[in-house]
Design an enzyme around this catalytic site. Sequence first.
Site, PDB file in Angstrom:
ATOM      1  N   CYS A   1      71.040 -26.125 -20.310  1.00  0.00           N
ATOM      2  CA  CYS A   1      69.566 -25.649 -20.116  1.00  0.00           C
ATOM      3  C   CYS A   1      69.652 -24.201 -20.727  1.00  0.00           C
ATOM      4  O   CYS A   1      70.032 -23.500 -19.893  1.00  0.00           O
ATOM      5  CB  CYS A   1      69.552 -25.745 -18.823  1.00  0.00           C
ATOM      6  SG  CYS A   1      67.927 -25.513 -17.955  1.00  0.00           S
TER       7      CYS A   1
ATOM      8  N   THR B   1      50.838 -40.510   1.924  1.00  0.00           N
ATOM      9  CA  THR B   1      51.647 -40.767   0.828  1.00  0.00           C
ATOM     10  C   THR B   1      53.135 -40.766   1.354  1.00  0.00           C
ATOM     11  O   THR B   1      53.984 -40.923   0.525  1.00  0.00           O
ATOM     12  CB  THR B   1      51.428 -39.579  -0.028  1.00  0.00           C
ATOM     13  OG1 THR B   1      51.981 -38.468   0.446  1.00  0.00           O
ATOM     14  CG2 THR B   1      50.214 -39.356  -0.782  1.00  0.00           C
TER      15      THR B   1
ATOM     16  N   GLU C   1      50.583 -33.673  -9.440  1.00  0.00           N
ATOM     17  CA  GLU C   1      51.269 -34.602  -8.858  1.00  0.00           C
ATOM     18  C   GLU C   1      52.518 -34.899  -9.518  1.00  0.00           C
ATOM     19  O   GLU C   1      53.609 -35.185  -8.914  1.00  0.00           O
ATOM     20  CB  GLU C   1      50.298 -35.665  -8.819  1.00  0.00           C
ATOM     21  CG  GLU C   1      49.224 -35.616  -7.757  1.00  0.00           C
ATOM     22  CD  GLU C   1      48.180 -36.780  -7.914  1.00  0.00           C
ATOM     23  OE1 GLU C   1      47.951 -37.256  -6.689  1.00  0.00           O
ATOM     24  OE2 GLU C   1      47.706 -37.064  -8.985  1.00  0.00           O
TER      25      GLU C   1
ATOM     26  N   ASN D   1      47.844 -35.559   0.657  1.00  0.00           N
ATOM     27  CA  ASN D   1      47.049 -36.786   1.074  1.00  0.00           C
ATOM     28  C   ASN D   1      46.108 -37.400  -0.184  1.00  0.00           C
ATOM     29  O   ASN D   1      45.243 -37.735   0.175  1.00  0.00           O
ATOM     30  CB  ASN D   1      46.385 -36.617   2.318  1.00  0.00           C
ATOM     31  CG  ASN D   1      47.079 -36.423   3.621  1.00  0.00           C
ATOM     32  OD1 ASN D   1      46.993 -35.115   4.187  1.00  0.00           O
ATOM     33  ND2 ASN D   1      48.106 -37.067   4.028  1.00  0.00           N
ATOM     34  N   THR D   2      46.718 -37.089  -1.242  1.00  0.00           N
ATOM     35  CA  THR D   2      45.841 -37.502  -2.402  1.00  0.00           C
ATOM     36  C   THR D   2      46.763 -38.489  -3.122  1.00  0.00           C
ATOM     37  O   THR D   2      48.083 -38.185  -3.433  1.00  0.00           O
ATOM     38  CB  THR D   2      45.214 -36.396  -3.128  1.00  0.00           C
ATOM     39  OG1 THR D   2      46.301 -35.609  -3.625  1.00  0.00           O
ATOM     40  CG2 THR D   2      44.442 -35.617  -2.378  1.00  0.00           C
TER      41      THR D   2
END
EC number: 1.11.1.-
Length: 480
Positions: free
Chosen positions: A125, A386, A451, A376-377
Amino acid sequence: MIVADSECHSEIKGYLPFTRGGVAGPETREEHREGQARRGSRGPSAFIPVEEILREGAESLEQHLGLEALMSSGRVDNLAVVMGLHPDYLSSFWRLHYLLLHTDGPLASSWRHYIAIMAAARHQCSYLVGSHMTEFLQTGGDPEWLLGLHRAPEKLRKLSEVNKLLAHRPWLITKEHIQALLKTGEHSWSLAELIQALVLLTHCHSLASFVFGCGILPEGDAEGSPASQAPSPPSEQGTPPSGDPLNNSGGFEAARDVEALMERMRQLQESLLRDEGASQEEMENRFELEKSESLLVTPSADILEPSPHPDILCFVEDPAFGYEDFTRRGTQAPPTFRAQDYTWEDHGYSLIQRLYPEGGQLLDEKFQVACSLTYNTIAMHSGVDTSMLRRAIWNYIHCVFGIRYDDYDYGEVNQLLERNLKIYIKTVACYPEKTTRRMYNLFWRHFRHSEKVHVNLLLLEARMQAALLYALRAITRYMT
């Protein structure tokens, strides 16, 4: 890393859009254009369109700059901008990061940055290696040590074996490894020093996963490649990430995938309400099946092995050593780590609280923030529980590191995690240097980028906790 002083506010506004509602002065829009010009159009990530970061994360990150400014001074880096899509997590992450590297502790600051270099080098990295090289010198580190591990003190070199195991196969760590570091001698470690070093190693290994998983770009290389050294297929080279999730998603097919996932979650929740759970024996069999099937979850064979850069390779001993599946065909697998026998809550946390109380508290808070974080999507749906999906991701990561939860039905993993998501998770968690933009694009094709970053936060924390549990269990066995 992840800092915000007065100068930094103007720097980060190169990513942030002009202030909404007319609060900012008349030059704000021009300042924004100048900031964009300094960085080019790529933004902080090779995977995430800069427009997405502006739309989803700018305001929340800007609100948190005051907190970061209290911590130190310097610049806001690309990692912070991407992680800032989830500012509550960023705050928790930064408190531990600052404690590990910048406050008083058993190890000198320069030693801590050198240990971070050793950890990041295991995954090639360059983003983290370069950052900690700079901070190593700024904290008074000997430039000779940067010529390679062979120039570092023997005490640091002795840490190389544990670094290697924690990075790639933490289940191999035993109390004998701990004893070898702590035994009385000129180059021995104290227990307090070792605990701080182990937390720092796991922190940097998992942070490398986040860097690769989100395609974080070096700050001074807006036109360059991601911080990873991993090659991308030719079709990916030079193509900026698209801001439209449908461009790479297959459109309506991806939307149907979301609906199918929602339906599977609904059915699983209904079966739980009807108490139709599997028996203990069946759940154990499903774990073994999932563990065996994970053998088949690997990156595409046409992805080339990354070629380590000599400037990174000099910090790595035994560079050929890497992740191997916990269960391999034709081999005697190590015993499964039953989470109930050594949990973070009942065992790991209490041990680290005794030996490194400041770190233990912040670690526990960070794990809790990551596990409970939700908006909550799901894609275009709101008001969704979720928790089942988040637990499936967390437990699958622990599964590939050989950790089993007796009370979890691993059949849920197969129902909730599509194959492309499993490939991405396993790659980022186990050999992050092989991550490509194509892998990132192929999973959850109709979901927002924030997300997908959320998945990477779960990856970071679940991986770190898994490695820490193995290390702390070895210390417990050494002490008893």
